[in-house]
Each structure stands twice: as C-alpha cells, then as structure tokens.
Design a protein around this motif. Structure first.
Motif, PDB file in Angstrom:
ATOM      1  N   GLY A  55       0.905  -1.323  -0.085  1.00  0.00           N
ATOM      2  CA  GLY A  55      -0.103  -0.022  -0.219  1.00  0.00           C
ATOM      3  C   GLY A  55       0.927   1.333   0.130  1.00  0.00           C
ATOM      4  N   LEU A  56       2.049   1.294   0.908  1.00  0.00           N
ATOM      5  CA  LEU A  56       2.902   2.524   0.725  1.00  0.00           C
ATOM      6  C   LEU A  56       3.481   2.569  -0.525  1.00  0.00           C
ATOM      7  CD1 LEU A  56       4.163   2.069   4.500  1.00  0.00           C
ATOM      8  CD2 LEU A  56       2.634   3.803   3.654  1.00  0.00           C
ATOM      9  N   ALA A 108       3.842   5.659  -5.514  1.00  0.00           N
ATOM     10  CA  ALA A 108       4.233   5.635  -7.051  1.00  0.00           C
ATOM     11  C   ALA A 108       3.062   6.446  -7.564  1.00  0.00           C
ATOM     12  CB  ALA A 108       3.945   4.348  -7.465  1.00  0.00           C
ATOM     13  N   LEU A 109       1.975   6.627  -6.927  1.00  0.00           N
ATOM     14  CA  LEU A 109       0.827   7.345  -7.355  1.00  0.00           C
ATOM     15  C   LEU A 109       0.550   8.544  -6.899  1.00  0.00           C
ATOM     16  CD1 LEU A 109      -1.628   4.178  -7.823  1.00  0.00           C
ATOM     17  CD2 LEU A 109      -0.040   5.156  -9.519  1.00  0.00           C
ATOM     18  N   LEU A 142       8.496   1.342  -7.635  1.00  0.00           N
ATOM     19  CA  LEU A 142       7.762   1.190  -6.417  1.00  0.00           C
ATOM     20  C   LEU A 142       6.663   0.254  -6.443  1.00  0.00           C
ATOM     21  CD1 LEU A 142       7.829   5.047  -5.607  1.00  0.00           C
ATOM     22  CD2 LEU A 142       8.666   3.346  -4.289  1.00  0.00           C
ATOM     23  N   MET A 143       5.977   0.246  -7.635  1.00  0.00           N
ATOM     24  CA  MET A 143       4.805  -0.604  -7.756  1.00  0.00           C
ATOM     25  C   MET A 143       5.274  -2.288  -7.795  1.00  0.00           C
ATOM     26  SD  MET A 143       2.411   1.273 -10.336  1.00  0.00           S
ATOM     27  CE  MET A 143       0.892   0.187 -10.460  1.00  0.00           C
ATOM     28  N   GLY A 144       6.346  -2.570  -8.511  1.00  0.00           N
ATOM     29  CA  GLY A 144       7.015  -3.621  -8.491  1.00  0.00           C
ATOM     30  C   GLY A 144       7.532  -4.054  -7.172  1.00  0.00           C
ATOM     31  N   ALA A 145       8.188  -3.174  -6.440  1.00  0.00           N
ATOM     32  CA  ALA A 145       8.587  -3.639  -5.116  1.00  0.00           C
ATOM     33  C   ALA A 145       7.313  -4.192  -4.059  1.00  0.00           C
ATOM     34  CB  ALA A 145       9.345  -2.413  -4.514  1.00  0.00           C
ATOM     35  N   GLY A 146       6.166  -3.275  -4.282  1.00  0.00           N
ATOM     36  CA  GLY A 146       5.085  -3.380  -3.564  1.00  0.00           C
ATOM     37  C   GLY A 146       4.610  -4.776  -3.725  1.00  0.00           C
ATOM     38  N   SER A 147       4.437  -5.097  -5.035  1.00  0.00           N
ATOM     39  CA  SER A 147       3.911  -6.222  -5.505  1.00  0.00           C
ATOM     40  C   SER A 147       4.872  -7.626  -4.989  1.00  0.00           C
ATOM     41  CB  SER A 147       3.764  -6.223  -7.018  1.00  0.00           C
ATOM     42  OG  SER A 147       2.744  -5.345  -7.439  1.00  0.00           O
TER      43      SER A 147
END
Length: 569
Positions: A96-97, A102-103, A119-124
C-alpha cells in the motif's frame, strides 16, 4: 482498489498449498525377492472336534526356510501449508505504501515513470513474498505409496504349509482307550493332504460305560513322522440315559413330589442327558428340560444322530380312580365294626434304590378296598408310609394295638423292597443313616402280630426281595410265626424270594399303574373271591401269566395258612 484489498484478505485467510515428499523409513522385506528351501516335514493334528463333527485330521505339513531381500523403504507424504497472516498483512501494508508513493499527485515530489514502476513492482513483490511465507497445516498424511530402493541385506523366515504326501499315499492309525487298543495300527489312506478319521464311525460307543472319563488316544504314523492326539469322549459322543427300572417318574423339578410328575416312563425309555446334579439327571423331553432320578437310569455314550431315533415309552399320569380295579368297588361282606387294618408301605427311597413308582397307589387301592369292600371303618385303619427304621414301625404298631379289642379281625398289607440278612427278612427303610440303608425286622413285626388276641389275621406282603436265595425257607420261617400260632390266619407273599415283584405296565399293552400282585389281589376281591382258596387261585393263575407276558420272567405268589379262611363274614 477496495475489491483488490478484499481479494487479498480472502486469499490470505483461505489460500493454501500442499507439497509431497518421500521419507526414508526403516529397512523393509521385499516379499517378491526371495529364495526358499524345504527343511522338514511333520504331522499336525486338528482341533475343535464335536459330536456333530467327530473327525480328527492329521495334516502333513512342510517347514520351508525363506531367504528374503531387505531394501531401503521410502513412503510418500502430503503436507498442507497456510499463509502466515502477520506476514501477509505486513506485505499488504508495504504494498500500500509503495503504491501510494508511486501514484502520488504531488507536483513537486512526483516520481518519474521509472520510479513508479519500481515502487509498484517492489510493493507487488512484498505481497507475493508474504503470501509465499507459509506455515505447515496439520500433520503430514500418508498416501500409501511405497518405494523399495537399494538392497541392504537379507532376512530368514521359517513358514509351514500343508502338502501332499511325498513318500506314499498311505499312513497308519492306532486308537487306544485306557491302554486297550480299539483299532490296532492300521494302514490309512490320505484324504488330500491329511489322514482323516471319523471317530464316531470307527469306534463302538457301546463299549464305554456311562461314567467313562478317560480320553481316547489317536496316534498317526507316516514315513518317520509321528503325532498323537488326546480326544475326550465328549468330543465324539453324547450322553443319553436309558430307564432301567420298571417305571420311573419324569418330573419338572429335582425333588420327589407327587405334584411335579409330568408323566411316567416305562423300562427301556431313552432320553438325552443334559447334566448331572447329585441324585438327579436333567434330561431333554422333546425340547423341554426335565428331571429324572439318577438311580432309575443308566448312562450310555452314543453318536449325536442317536438323538433322532430315541424311544420314549410314556405312561400318562392319570388320577386315582381311572383304572378298572379302582372303580365301582363292590361290598363283598357285612360291615365289620370290630375289624381293623394295618398298611405298611415304603415306596420313596433315598440312596441307590429306585422309587417304587406305584407303591403309594397300591397302598391307596388297598385302603379303598378295606373301607368299601370289607366295610372297615376308616378310623380303624392304621397307615405307616415310608418308614425309615423299626422305631417308626413300632410307633405305628402302638397306634394299632391301642385301637384293637380282643377277638377282632385284622388285615395287614405290606409293600416295599426287602432284603434277606442273617437268614431273616427285613423291609428296607426308605431313609439313610450315615449313607447306609436302615431296616425293619419283619420277623420281629410278625412276632408282635402273633401275640395279639385276634379272631383271624390275614397278611398280604407285596415284597420286592433284592438278594434272597432260590429256596423259600426265609418266607417259610417268616409265615410260620403267624400260622403256627393262630389257626385262623393266612399269609400271601407276592413272589418267591428269587423273583422280583413286577409292575403291571407294558410298553405296548395295558398300563394298570399298580404292581401285578396288588392289581390282581384287588381284582380277585372285586370278582367276589372272598375265600382264601379261591383268592389265591386267582392270584396264582394271573400274576404268573402276566409277569411272563410283559417281562418274560416268572413271578409266583406263595400261600401259607388256612385256605378255608374268609376275608370277610
């Protein structure tokens, strides 16, 4: 976004996975990889014989030594896993962070496209890793799949199996009982893989007495092999009883009581034995368990099929008054106001002596004739039944003389077992003392009667003498005590000393339910034979004929005294 979060929560709670693994166990025997060798032969006897299946088997067995290969054994297990919720929620928070950063729409700090992707790849990645970090759920489950791997050694096992004869199709059998050969060592053919002997067919059950207890020894021989088996008689035969008294009562309880008689059985009746309880045997009467006196029967051993062909000779228990001599008793003389009668009757015996089945009925019959035919008052009839000893007889005699007056007529009736002892005749007492029979001295009793001041004295003695000699001297002496002292006297005995007093009960003919002597004594009186000469002729003619007709053995009444004497005025 809300839908994605809910989906992640659902996956994190309910998602799971399973894995399989092969686990090494201890060494196992490979039953498909072996070598075998016969190491010996022996005979083995079977068990579980019963009268329904009285066949003993001696199986020919072979011992085999098996050499099995042992291998490493592995088994397959399945293990289930579930996500660790703490890690899942941390991963979701990190995701979520990352997505938030990222957004973000902040123009000053807004990341570049490459940073957003990173950032989105790291979150996933964080979410995926948290989902993969699972814990085991429950115990591993067996699948039943087994693999045997490399050989680790061998193991030896010995097994036995029945085999066909290897040297000859014949063995030998020997059967003994109490060291006495029943079947000598005899060649016996194998039946398949065993020597089989139907003992009920090969052994005669009639050679065993009812109390035989020793086992039968069955020996088997084959080549150099030997086996022996002890077989109880109860595993081959069943016990039955045969009535050996002229008549015996079948009862619904183990005690002597006129109210518990189901029926009477004639000599030769056969019943299946259930159990033995002291002086009584429990036997099957149809499908009902009933009781019979042990002293009235003998036990035999027979095959079980004997039960289907038993002979039971019934004599229905009918009330007094149903037999012809018990009915329509006539008055044969004037009422004897000064006449008396004495009845001494023993019929229920303890110990080994059989019950005199119709002894009580005989005594009652004579009492009825004394009252109705002779006109003797009932109060002047003294009765003594089933007395044990002379003391009890003396008490009954005392009651008699207390009612007698001088110059009276006295009629005496006696029945029961008797024995000759020291050249004198004794009535056997019905009871026992210290396990022995007691006796009533008839010579003393007759002497007491001879001392009475009587007008006339008549004695009817239906005695079943158990051990007397062939000559009649013991009866001669006993009767002379009366006849030598009193002219108007007569003594009639129902049989000679070496003869039995029989019952008038035929297995296939008439069943009069009295002794032959007492029946024809009543029959003679009923037909008006009131003079001793005619009465004795009737007895002599009919008692002997009936005994030979039913039992094929003699029974001859004996008369002493005044033949012109009349029973009544």
């Amino acid at each position: 976004m809300k839908i994605s979060i809910l989906a992640l929560i659902f996956i994190s709670v309910f998602a799971g996975c399973s894995t399989t693994s092969w686990v090494v166990q201890e060494d196992a025997v490979d039953i498909n990889d072996y070598e075998s060798e016969v190491t010996g032969y022996f005979l083995r006897s079977s068990n579980g014989l019963s009268p329904d299946q009285p066949v003993v088997h001696f199986e020919l067995m072979a011992s085999e030594d098996y050499l099995f290969t042992t291998r490493i054994k592995t088994e397959r297990y399945i293990q289930r896993y579930k996500p660790r919720l703490g890690y899942v929620f941390l991963g979701m928070a990190g995701t979520g962070l990352s997505y938030y950063a990222a957004l973000s729409d902040d123009l000053i700090k807004r990341p570049t496209d490459q940073q957003q992707y990173a950032l989105m790849g790291a979150g996933s990645l964080l979410t995926g890793l948290s989902l993969l970090n699972m814990k085991p759920s429950g115990e591993p489950k067996e699948t039943g799949e087994v693999r045997l791997l490399r050989k680790t050694g061998t193991v030896s096992e010995i097994d036995t199996a029945s085999v066909f004869p290897y040297a000859s199709d014949y063995g030998e059998i020997k059967i003994t009982y109490n060291n006495k050969p029943l079947i000598e060592r005899t060649e016996w053919e194998f039946s398949g893989k065993a020597l089989s002997i139907n003992l009920a067919e090969e052994i005669n059950a009639g050679q065993f007495s009812g109390n035989s207890k020793a086992p039968i020894i069955v020996e088997a021989f084959y080549d150099s092999l030997y086996a022996v088996k002890e077989v109880p008689l109860t595993s081959i035969f069943e016990q039955f009883v045969i009535v050996n008294s002229q008549v015996t009562a079948l009862r619904n309880s183990p005690n002597t009581n006129s109210d518990n008689i189901l029926t009477d059985l004639a000599e030769g009746s056969q019943l299946k034995l259930v159990s033995s309880e002291g002086e009584w045997f429990k036997v099957l009467y149809g499908i009902s368990e009933t009781w019979i006196a042990a002293k009235d029967v003998r036990m035999i051993w027979r095959p079980s099929e004997y039960a289907s062909d038993l002979s039971v000779i019934e004599i229905p228990n009918i009330p007094f008054g149903s037999v012809d001599v018990e009915q329509n008793i006539p008055v044969v003389g004037k009422s004897e106001l000064n006449s008396s009668a004495f009845i001494l009757s023993n019929y229920q015996y303890e110990g080994e002596l059989s019950e005199r089945t119709y002894g009580d009925r005989d005594a009652k019959l004579m009492e009825e004739y004394f009252i109705q035919a002779f006109g003797i008052r009932e109060s002047r009839i003294v009765k003594a039944s089933n007395v044990d000893n002379s003391r009890q007889t003396d008490r009954a005699y005392s009651r008699l003389i207390s009612s007698l007056q001088d110059n009276q007529s006295l009629t005496v009736y006696i029945n029961g077992y008797a024995e000759e002892r020291d050249s004198k005749l004794y009535l056997v007492g019905s009871g026992l003392s210290d396990g022995e029979n007691q006796y009533i001295n008839l010579h003393s009793f007759f002497s007491a009667l001879s001392n009475l001041k009587l007008k006339n004295l008549i004695i009817f003695a239906d005695l079943d003498i158990l051990n007397a000699s062939k000559n009649s001297s013991v009866l001669d002496e006993l009767a002379s005590i009366i006849t030598n002292k009193l002219y108007n006297s007569a003594v009639i005995f129902g049989a000679k000393p070496n003869q039995r007093s029989n019952m008038y009960t035929s297995a296939t003919g008439e069943k009069k339910r009295h002794s032959i002597f007492t029946y024809y004594l009543a029959d003679a009186i009923k037909k008006g034979n009131v003079t001793m000469n005619f009465l004795y002729s009737h007895l002599d003619r009919n008692v002997s004929f009936t005994s030979r007709q039913i039992y094929d053995r003699p029974q001859n009444p004996i008369f002493y005294g005044n033949r012109d004497l009349k029973l009544v005025n």
